[in-house]
Every structure is written in C-alpha cells, then in structure tokens.
Design a protein around this motif. Structure first.
Motif: not given
Length: 419
Positions: A268-282, A246-251
């Motif tokens: 090997i396929v990684l699936r983070p989605g929130c990186y495009l907009s990112h945010d100031v919280g979680i 997900g977007s929190a532990w892709f590293d």
C-alpha cells in the motif's frame, strides 16, 4: 545517491563564487543570508524544518504500516529525493517520462508514474530504463486504446511493462469511471500477456473535496483490487500495489487502506509530495484538519512545518502605504494565494523579526510585488523580507537551484532542480 552539480553562474539566488564550484562545495563558501552574501530574491529551505518533516511523515506511514513514494514533481530535485529515500521512502512518484529519466540518472531505482504513458518517444524513454533489471517501474492505464498502444510497443521492444488500473470519478481527471470501462481496459491488458503486467490499482482522491465521497472512492479501489486478486488478473511476480494520496488527504487514505487483505502480498503506497517543504496556505489548512481528527497525527505533534521561503529586498517606497518588493511571478507561486510576509530583517541587525501583521502583498508582476504597509511602519529600502508561500510545487518550478540554510541562516548546501 549524493548529487554533485556545478553551481550555475547565471542562476538566481547565488552569490559570487569561484569558477567550477559545485553544489557539494557550497557550504565551504561561507555564505550567510543575513550578511547579504546571496543575490536576492532567493528561495531557501531550512534544514531543521525539513528534517522534522521527513521524520514526521515517515513515522506517520509506519504507524499505518503503509509505504511512502512521495510525488517528486513537487521539487524535481534529486538531492531532495535522496533525503526522502534515506529517511525511509519506498520509492519516488513522478509524472512524466523525462522526470523519470532525470530521477534514474541520479540514482532513483523505484518509480510510480502517476500518469498515463502516451506517445512513442515517452515509451522509448521508459523502455530504455526498463532494460536495467534493478529498475522497478509502473504506470497508469485508464483506456483500452492506451493499453493497446503500450502492448504493441513493449511487445516489439521485448519488454513487459507493469501497469496499474486507474480509477476515476465523474467530472474528475483521468481514470475509468465505471465497471464497464474498467472491464474494457482489463480485457485489453489481458490481450498482451508478454508485454503488459497488471500490478494493481491506483487512484487520486484529490479531485474530490468531500470526505465522505473520498472514503467511498477509496473503498471502491480496495474492492476493485480484491476482485482482481480473486480473479487471478494480477501479475504473479512481486507484491500487488494499491496506491493513492496527494498531500491533502493522505490521512484518510491511510485510514481506509491500512490493513487491507487481498489474500496475497500487497504494497500500500501513499504519495504525498508537499510534506517536505509544507506551506502556509492550502497545505497548512489540510494539516490543521488532519491534526484535529487523526489520532496518529495528534501523537506526532508538532506537525509539519513550513520549510520553504523566498527572501527579497524592499526595492522602493514610492508613496505612503506602499512598498515595492523585488519579488515577482518569476520567483514564487501565486496561483493559490500571494506570498505572505513572514520575517523582516535590516542588514546589520542581530536577527530577523516577525513581519508586522498589516504587511500584505496586494499584487504581483513579473519581477515586482506590491506590499501594503502602515503609515508609520519602520521599513527602508534595502530591508530584507522573508515570504512564506502557498503551493510549493510552483515555487520550486521557478528555481534551478534552491539554497539550504541552517538555523543561523548559513548556507549548508544547494539542491538542484530538473523541471
């Protein structure tokens, strides 16, 4: 894969426009946020920050020699899917059959459904798409019952459905919990050789919070895939797939999966989605952890940048210490922290300024937000406030059309969403 969609005459955030205008024509309208050409509240994405985030994530994936299939449920915007694919994404991850159909209709041709495919209508949607030989698809299975349902349906349809064995953890979400459950699923898949093809292994590590537990889970997935390859259980055609993140532990997923050798071709396929907009919280908290510990991220500084904001007017100043903002639960996510005042603009001023640190939202209703302010703060009805958000997924969900802005706050386009 460019998307052309009519501007919604009843939509939020848009200013007045000629009948029949499309998203492709939005830039020609000459709208500028600071000139009050837009109807606030309005959700906006900043082009320069988005471009930075697209390039940053692609370079991160390339450093680990893994592929990117961002989770499309974050934005459900084909216009943004197109940008991700143009920047190098291998495919798009989705969560439901209708989401997959919407993506397909807008040009996406490789999808991981990071979910179980359950129910005849959902199976029928996917079967229709699989009749296009250019469409690549796989979904998850974590029970013999679901494997049997899929096998029966796709045998009757005369199609072979690629599936991924999903691993899970006790107390988590979906996924087989132990070797016995996994074996039951594998045995059922093997009963349908003409209808089901085992493509690989999938996990979602975000149900865990402890890094050591996450790494152990990832190693379990790698070991499982090695065993399946050694036993000859994987489909013959194409590369095997190992996917997570997900977007929190892709590293951490990249560190554990990168370089895995199973004796055959492997994606090997990684699936983070929130990186495009990112945010100031979680997700900012996750990015700070990544920047502190991951050597690739440290080489790619600056890191991901928050690209999504919601702008709204100061609507009322009814009493000392309180401003009422024309922004509510219908406009921005509130499940992972309330929106944070970021910028302040008085129409007619040269440029927005940083919002005072003491300004904070204390509560939200459907269409209103309560903001605490200082007794002597310079704030007036009609002022414009930009709010940063936490958890972009549920903010995108509230908007049918998202405005794209350049650094001068001029509208460069509109990205339609399909939730």
């Amino acid at each position: 894969m460019a998307e052309v969609t009519p501007l919604d005459p009843d939509g939020k955030g848009l200013g007045p426009f000629p009948a029949g205008c499309t998203t492709a024509q939005a830039a020609s309208l000459g709208w500028n946020l600071l000139r009050e050409d837009l109807s606030l509240p309005a959700a906006v994405l900043y082009e320069s920050r988005m471009r930075h985030n697209l390039q940053w994530m692609q370079r991160f994936m390339e450093a680990y020699q893994v592929k990117l299939a961002p989770h499309g449920k974050t934005t459900m915007s084909p216009a943004l899917f197109a940008r991700q694919i143009e920047a190098g994404a291998w495919g798009i991850t989705l969560a439901t059959a209708p989401q997959t159909q919407a993506a397909y209709r807008h040009g996406v041709r490789r999808v991981i459904l990071a979910n179980q495919l359950v129910g005849r209508a959902n199976m029928a949607i996917i079967a229709g798409l699989l009749r296009d030989p250019a469409f690549s698809f796989c979904c998850l299975v974590d029970s013999a019952a679901n494997a049997a349902q899929l096998g029966a349906y796709f045998r009757q349809a005369g199609l072979r459905l690629p599936v991924l064995l999903e691993l899970g953890v006790a107390g988590g979400r979906t996924g087989v919990r132990d070797a016995a459950q996994a074996q039951d699923v594998l045995d059922e898949i093997a009963r349908w050789p003409d209808a089901l093809a085992l493509a690989g292994v999938e996990i979602y590590e975000g149900v865990l919070q402890d890094e050591a537990a996450i790494r152990a889970f990832l190693r379990r997935a790698a070991d499982t895939l090695r065993r399946l390859a050694a036993e000859g259980r994987l489909r013959d055609e194409g590369a095997a797939i190992l996917t997570g993140a997900g977007s929190a532990w892709f590293d951490v997923v990249a560190e554990e999966f990168s370089g895995l050798d199973i004796g055959r071709a492997l994606d090997i396929v990684l699936r983070p989605g929130c990186y495009l907009s990112h945010d100031v919280g979680i997700y900012r908290s996750a990015a700070e952890r990544i920047a502190a510990h991951n050597p690739v991220a440290q080489r790619l500084e600056p890191g991901l940048q928050p690209a999504l904001q919601v702008w709204a007017y100061v609507q009322s100043l009814p009493e000392a210490g309180r401003a009422i903002i024309g922004l509510g639960k219908r406009d921005a996510a509130f499940d992972a922290g309330l929106p944070a005042p970021a910028r302040h603009y008085r129409p007619g001023a040269p440029l927005p300024q940083d919002a005072p640190a003491q300004w904070k939202l204390t509560a939200m209703m459907d269409q209103h937000a309560f903001m605490s302010i200082g007794p002597d703060d310079d704030i007036a009805v009609g002022d414009m406030i930009a709010f940063d958000i936490s958890h972009p997924c549920l903010t995108f969900d509230k908007w049918r059309q998202i405005l794209l802005l350049d650094d001068a706050y001029s509208v460069t386009g509109v990205a339609a969403t399909y939730f």
